[in-house]
Write an enzyme that holds these catalytic residues in place. Structure first.
Site, mmCIF file in Angstrom:
data_model
loop_
_atom_site.group_PDB
_atom_site.id
_atom_site.type_symbol
_atom_site.label_atom_id
_atom_site.label_comp_id
_atom_site.label_asym_id
_atom_site.label_seq_id
_atom_site.Cartn_x
_atom_site.Cartn_y
_atom_site.Cartn_z
ATOM 1 C CE LYS A 39 2.443 14.872 30.861
ATOM 2 N NZ LYS A 39 1.462 15.846 30.318
ATOM 3 N NE ARG A 109 2.124 18.167 33.774
ATOM 4 C CZ ARG A 109 3.369 17.788 34.019
ATOM 5 N NH1 ARG A 109 3.725 17.412 35.235
ATOM 6 N NH2 ARG A 109 4.250 17.764 33.044
ATOM 7 N N GLY A 118 1.978 17.107 22.907
ATOM 8 C CA GLY A 118 1.248 18.253 22.387
ATOM 9 C C GLY A 118 -0.134 17.934 21.834
ATOM 10 N NE ARG A 365 8.152 12.915 26.575
ATOM 11 C CZ ARG A 365 7.251 13.867 26.363
ATOM 12 N NH1 ARG A 365 6.026 13.745 26.818
ATOM 13 N NH2 ARG A 365 7.566 14.951 25.700
ATOM 14 C CG HIS A 481 1.796 -0.456 -10.511
ATOM 15 N ND1 HIS A 481 2.715 0.341 -11.157
ATOM 16 C CD2 HIS A 481 2.121 -1.734 -10.810
ATOM 17 C CE1 HIS A 481 3.553 -0.424 -11.834
ATOM 18 N NE2 HIS A 481 3.206 -1.691 -11.646
ATOM 19 N NE ARG A 587 7.001 -9.312 -7.600
ATOM 20 C CZ ARG A 587 7.699 -8.621 -6.697
ATOM 21 N NH1 ARG A 587 8.919 -8.206 -6.962
ATOM 22 N NH2 ARG A 587 7.153 -8.339 -5.534
ATOM 23 N NE ARG A 643 5.749 -14.753 -9.600
ATOM 24 C CZ ARG A 643 5.105 -13.688 -9.161
ATOM 25 N NH1 ARG A 643 4.369 -13.744 -8.084
ATOM 26 N NH2 ARG A 643 5.204 -12.541 -9.809
ATOM 27 C CD GLU A 770 0.271 -16.674 -5.818
ATOM 28 O OE1 GLU A 770 0.457 -15.475 -5.592
ATOM 29 O OE2 GLU A 770 0.806 -17.278 -6.754
ATOM 30 C CB SER A 789 7.166 -18.904 -1.456
ATOM 31 O OG SER A 789 7.326 -17.545 -1.131
ATOM 32 N N GLY A 791 2.483 -16.453 -0.685
ATOM 33 C CA GLY A 791 2.380 -15.191 -1.415
ATOM 34 C C GLY A 791 1.243 -14.406 -0.790
ATOM 35 C CB THR A 792 0.999 -12.779 2.497
ATOM 36 O OG1 THR A 792 2.216 -12.045 2.371
ATOM 37 C CG2 THR A 792 1.245 -14.045 3.281
ATOM 38 C CG ASN A 793 1.648 -8.795 -1.851
ATOM 39 O OD1 ASN A 793 1.697 -8.540 -0.652
ATOM 40 N ND2 ASN A 793 2.545 -8.385 -2.714
ATOM 41 C CG ASP A 794 -1.975 -12.697 -5.877
ATOM 42 O OD1 ASP A 794 -2.635 -11.649 -6.011
ATOM 43 O OD2 ASP A 794 -1.235 -13.148 -6.762
ATOM 44 C CB CYS A 856 7.626 -13.722 -1.198
ATOM 45 S SG CYS A 856 6.395 -14.600 -2.155
ATOM 46 C CE1 TYR A 876 11.628 -17.476 1.503
ATOM 47 C CE2 TYR A 876 11.986 -19.777 2.091
ATOM 48 C CZ TYR A 876 11.501 -18.814 1.209
ATOM 49 O OH TYR A 876 10.888 -19.191 0.047
HETATM 50 P P1 ADP Z 1 2.652 18.309 27.560
HETATM 51 O O1 ADP Z 1 2.320 16.865 27.675
HETATM 52 O O2 ADP Z 1 2.040 18.991 26.403
HETATM 53 O O3 ADP Z 1 4.129 18.558 27.727
HETATM 54 P P2 ADP Z 1 2.437 19.001 30.331
HETATM 55 O O4 ADP Z 1 1.319 18.522 31.171
HETATM 56 O O5 ADP Z 1 3.711 18.268 30.503
HETATM 57 O O6 ADP Z 1 1.960 19.000 28.834
HETATM 58 O O7 ADP Z 1 2.640 20.512 30.696
HETATM 59 C C1 ADP Z 1 2.833 21.613 29.855
HETATM 60 C C2 ADP Z 1 3.909 22.520 30.443
HETATM 61 O O8 ADP Z 1 3.535 22.981 31.757
HETATM 62 C C3 ADP Z 1 5.229 21.789 30.634
HETATM 63 O O9 ADP Z 1 6.282 22.653 30.298
HETATM 64 C C4 ADP Z 1 5.256 21.482 32.099
HETATM 65 O O10 ADP Z 1 6.549 21.357 32.571
HETATM 66 C C5 ADP Z 1 4.515 22.654 32.713
HETATM 67 N N1 ADP Z 1 3.880 22.273 33.988
HETATM 68 C C6 ADP Z 1 2.996 21.274 34.143
HETATM 69 N N2 ADP Z 1 2.639 21.143 35.438
HETATM 70 C C7 ADP Z 1 3.315 22.087 36.123
HETATM 71 C C8 ADP Z 1 3.408 22.434 37.509
HETATM 72 N N3 ADP Z 1 2.720 21.759 38.416
HETATM 73 N N4 ADP Z 1 4.197 23.463 37.837
HETATM 74 C C9 ADP Z 1 4.911 24.121 36.901
HETATM 75 N N5 ADP Z 1 4.875 23.848 35.586
HETATM 76 C C10 ADP Z 1 4.103 22.827 35.186
HETATM 77 MG MG MG Z 2 5.164 17.615 29.074
HETATM 78 MG MG MG Z 3 0.712 -13.697 -6.724
#
Ligand code: ADP
Ligand code: MG
Ligand code: MG
Length: 900
Positions: A39, A109, A118, A365, A481, A587, A643, A770, A789, A791-794, A856, A876
């Site tokens: 961010k 933030r 979130g 992002r 299994h 097998r 095998r 293996e 080959s 046999g990385t499981n065993d 394998c 392979y």
């Molecule tokens: P998240 O990573 O959970 O999205 P954010 O830091 O991006 O958290 O922010 C949560 C909400 O608050 C987002 O909708 C963002 O756009 C808003 N927000 C964050 N900073 C500001 C700011 N300086 N002015 C207005 N809104 C903001």
């Molecule tokens: Mg955000």
């Molecule tokens: Mg085996």
């Protein structure tokens, strides 16, 4: 609040902990994600691009790392650097933090290197108190707005920093709404909000015995500490584990001047994607809310509106889109987001706010997307000339292709969840409940769709799993299994659904207080790990178009060949359809469990001498020959590695006395003899017991029969057309003397058959590596083996000394405690097991420079393990049919990465 300061005795360091952005400039840029978090780095970049970004500062991830390393104390110099950067913000914003008449408000933030939507905390409107709220009211000329912002701040801060529940505040607000007889927040007046604020503050005092903090500086450091603390909350920890994000990264903190989307009808807030993140369609996608703050869009308090007119019309909504409600700002917004996508050369996920007709950018992002969208966006962007083919290849997460390779539940379908478990094998399937493998097979032969529900599965259930559309188990983890076999077969599977109780006698399963009988229809969602009631609507995979285009590009750059582990004609066909370049592991034991030959297999095991065994084997050979003929035909022109028998013989016998008696009665065998033989063959530790080539050495006639079947089949197929490319593989070899013996047996048998048939045919004889000893003495083994080959499981089991079947019980504790980062049965342990692979490859090549090298087992389809195979120069990888496209893409990415 900022109690950390007292614990730092050393002098102010010269480390830079704080970076500024705003006003068309920035200290950082998009490349500094590691230090500034995603961010912060992108806010800096957008600022430098001259886009309208409210000014602010970023506290580095290093400060967070320091905070945790030094007993939760802030580094020396941080406070001064924050003060200095904050006064820069004040200058740019023309407001002062904490000044009653003209207050600067900020958001605090979180923002780590990788986006964790979130998972961590953010506080808005920070800097408000009983005095500054009056200043905000006067300045904005909108008292209602000022108190609306203040109550939001009190609730958010109290929750994030002071640890109080949202419900405490929601109840107070509901009481007010009831008293005022209104149903929506927007109906509250300035005076109403003032009363709500007073009640909120009283509630905080009552709950905590201390007043809500009024000093903006205390508020600021409280929030910074809370963002650091949120790095370690349970949600964030869980998310990191799911997505392989190291705890050591830490989070950055962004302190940014607030802009307000809640200042009336010319203000708004919203989120946008430059393309549709679920379909990839190249059209602006998103939503906004008029007169609201950021968190309202996701909180679902009001229904957001569409951004574009076209989207609004498509959804048949009447509330105006942003394009219609604020055309000028929208036009500016549209050009900004287009510029962002061009600048970053990838689909962007954007947050914005409009304050009284002025646009502000708050975040951008690279957008998360479905596999389908990832393919479309990548292919489209190549066509648009925005990215190269190589970049397109690297844009698609190989594992995500899984979503496309199996039918999936329609996202719009109604889900009645019966029970949940682990998402052990992706895809969805509908069928009748069946509790036994034989019954599953019987019904499937009648053309009925069945779901096999078992306590857990074992090798004897394979035919039932194959016959079923999907599998549910009550016990077992992601590498049980059932999970491994189901993934191999491409059957959806929910494992470890502990809520389910099977009453096989009564023919019912019980879960969550409901019960369902055999024959009732259920649907399983292997991608989510859920068992649903009834037939749920599905969508079929679509593998043409963007998928095949990207795969074609990937095939053009990869060096590693991709083969499949397959033994049935169906698996082989599927694998070839997915682009497998041969079979890396067939097998043969699965073939022995088939109903029409298990009797002969048991007869062979019960035989008293070689002659008896040969007589029984003679009954099996026609079946084996037919198995191989089919595989050779399906794989025409491509190598097939077969095998020889690997599991201990007792796996083919029943275990309990009751089962033994039942078998004896039905097959006309002597129950006492059967019991004795089962007892003789029983092992304390079957994984390390009489299995693999140890069977072929003790009972050469078994391997001889198999080799004969292979070459007779090869001759038959060669007579009809193209000669098959045969590779005979000996399992569990540890010593050169073993393979010397087996090589001779193989060559003698093969030349006898070829001579009988008058055919000449090239073939290879090789070993499965293996056991650690085999890897260490690969130089000697290569004297007799033309291919290895791994046999990385065993090999993982024998290197760690861990049995995969039991590992579920304790590996979880290892993962949680950070003793291992990834389950070594899922992703190759490169340092240990990988070192043996590297050594084995090196030593094998020293003896025989053209020894063919492959891998394998489960790892053959794991992208990180595939990158390792590329690095050590294997020829392979071989994986389950449904992972072939994943492996093709991962191999291409690995090749590109190696190229640099
Ligand atoms: P998240 O990573 O959970 O999205 P954010 O830091 O991006 O958290 O922010 C949560 C909400 O608050 C987002 O909708 C963002 O756009 C808003 N927000 C964050 N900073 C500001 C700011 N300086 N002015 C207005 N809104 C903001
Ligand atoms: Mg955000
Ligand atoms: Mg085996």
């Amino acid at each position: 609040m900022a109690d950390g300061f007292n614990e730092v005795p050393e002098a102010a360091s010269t480390t830079r902990w704080v970076y500024s952005f705003g006003g068309g400039a920035a200290d950082g840029d998009a490349k500094m994600k590691n230090l500034l978090g995603g961010k912060g780095a992108n806010l800096a970049e957008m600022s430098s691009l001259g886009l309208p970004v409210p000014p602010g500062l970023t506290i580095t991830t290093e400060a967070c790392v320091h905070y945790y390393a030094e007993g939760k104390s802030y580094p020396a110099g941080l406070q001064e650097q924050v003060d200095a950067a904050l006064s820069k913000v004040e200058t740019q914003a023309g407001k002062r933090f904490g000044e009653a008449a003209n207050p600067l408000l900020v958001s605090v933030r979180s923002g780590a290197r990788a986006s964790m939507p979130g998972m961590m905390d953010t506080v808005l409107n920070l800097g408000l108190n009983d005095e500054t709220v009056e200043g905000l009211a006067t300045l904005s000329g909108d008292r209602r707005f000022a108190f609306d912002s203040y109550r939001r701040f009190i609730q958010m801060y109290s929750n994030v920093v002071l640890g109080l529940e949202h419900s405490l505040f929601e109840e107070i607000l509901d009481d007010h709404k009831e008293r005022l007889e209104v149903s929506v927040d927007t109906a509250l007046t300035a005076a109403d909000w003032e009363k709500v604020v007073a009640d909120y503050k009283a509630a905080v005092t009552r709950e905590l015995g201390a007043d809500f903090p009024q000093a903006p500086r205390d508020q600021l450091w409280g929030a910074i500490g809370a963002v650091f603390a949120s790095w370690m909350n349970d949600r964030a920890k869980f998310y990191r584990r799911m997505h392989d994000i190291p705890e050591s990264w830490g989070t950055a903190v962004n302190v940014q001047s607030m802009v307000f989307g809640n200042m009336g009808d010319t203000s708004a807030t919203g989120v946008a994607f430059t393309r549709n993140p679920s379909t990839g369609e190249a059209r602006l996608y998103g939503e906004f809310l008029i007169n609201a703050q950021g968190e309202d869009v996701v909180a679902g308090i009001r229904t957001p509106q569409a951004l574009t007119r076209a989207a609004r019309e498509e959804m048949g909504e009447s509330a105006p889109s942003m394009e219609e409600a604020m055309p000028e700002v929208f036009a500016q917004f549209k050009s900004v987001v287009e510029r962002l996508e061009h600048h970053y050369r990838d689909m962007q996920d954007i947050e914005f706010t409009v304050e009284q007709g002025v646009l502000y950018m708050l975040q951008t992002r690279n957008g998360k997307r479905t596999a389908k969208a990832a393919l479309k966006v990548a292919v489209d962007q190549v066509a648009e000339g925005l990215i190269s083919r190589e970049e397109a290849i690297s844009r698609v997460e190989p594992s995500s292709l899984d979503q496309l390779l199996h039918p999936a539940i329609d996202p719009g379908a109604i889900r009645d969840v019966i029970a949940s478990g682990l998402p052990a094998s992706p895809g969805a399937a509908t069928g009748e409940i069946v509790f036994a493998a034989d019954e599953a097979e019987r019904l499937a032969e009648l053309g009925r769709a069945v779901i096999l529900v078992r306590e857990e599965t074992s090798p004897e259930d394979i035919h039932g799993m194959h016959a079923a559309r999907g599998v549910v188990t009550c016990r077992g983890g992601m590498t049980s299994h059932a999970a491994v076999v189901a993934r191999g077969m491409g059957r959806p599977c929910v494992s470890g659904a502990g809520e389910i109780d099977i009453d096989e006698k009564a023919g019912v399963l019980r879960a969550r207080g409901r019960s369902f009988s055999a024959g009732e229809v259920i649907t399983i969602d292997g991608a989510k790990g859920e068992v649903l009631f009834g037939a749920v609507k599905m969508i079929e995979p679509e593998l043409s178009g963007d998928f095949s285009q990207l795969m074609e590009w990937a095939d053009g750059v990869r060096r590693l060949k991709v083969r499949a582990n397959a033994e049935t004609p169906l698996d082989a066909r599927t694998a070839r359809g997915f682009g497998a370049e041969g079979i890396g592991l067939c097998r043969t034991e699965h073939m022995f469990f088939d109903e029409d030959r298990i009797a002969a297999v048991r007869e062979m095991i019960l035989a008293d001498d070689e002659a008896g065994r040969r007589a029984a084997l003679a009954k099996i050979i026609p079946f084996q020959r037919k198995d191989f003929e089919e595989l050779f035909e399906i794989m025409a022109g491509l190598p097939v590695t077969i095998r020889l028998l690997d599991p201990p013989l007792h796996e083919f016998l029943p275990h309990t006395d009751a089962e033994i008696e039942e078998l004896a009665a039905s097959a006309g065998l002597d129950a006492a003899k059967l019991k004795r033989r089962a007892g003789e063959l029983a092992e304390t530790n079957p994984m390390l017991g009489w299995r693999g080539c140890r069977l072929g050495i003790a009972f050469p006639e078994i391997y001889e029969m198999q080799v004969r079947a292979i070459f007779e089949a090869a001759c038959t197929v060669a007579a009809k057309g193209e000669a098959p490319i045969v590779e005979v593989m000996h399992p569990l070899v540890a010593k050169k003397e073993e393979i010397a013996f087996l090589r001779k047996l193989t060559d003698d048998t093969a030349s006898a058959v070829l001579k009988e048939r008058g055919v000449s045919l090239d073939y290879k004889v090789g070993v499965m590596i293996e056991l650690p000893r085999a890897a260490l003495r690969a130089d000697q083994i290569a004297e007799h083996a033309e291919f290895f080959s791994f046999g990385t499981n065993d090999l993982t089991q024998t290197t760690f000394g861990i049995s995969r079947d039991d590992s579920g019980k304790f590996l979880d504790a290892y993962l949680k405690k950070g003793i291992i980062e990834k389950d070594p049965f899922v992703s190759l342990d490169q340092e240990g097991v990988g070192e043996l692979v590297r050594l084995g490859a090196e030593r094998g090549r020293a003896t025989r420079p053209d020894v063919k090298l492959g891998i394998c087992g489960e790892h053959g389809g794991d992208p990180a393990s595939i990158a390792f195979c590329e690095a050590v120069g294997l020829d392979y990888v071989s994986c389950s049919p449904y992972r072939v496209p994943i492996a093709r893409l991962a191999a291409a990415q690995a090749a590109l990465e190696k190229k640099g």
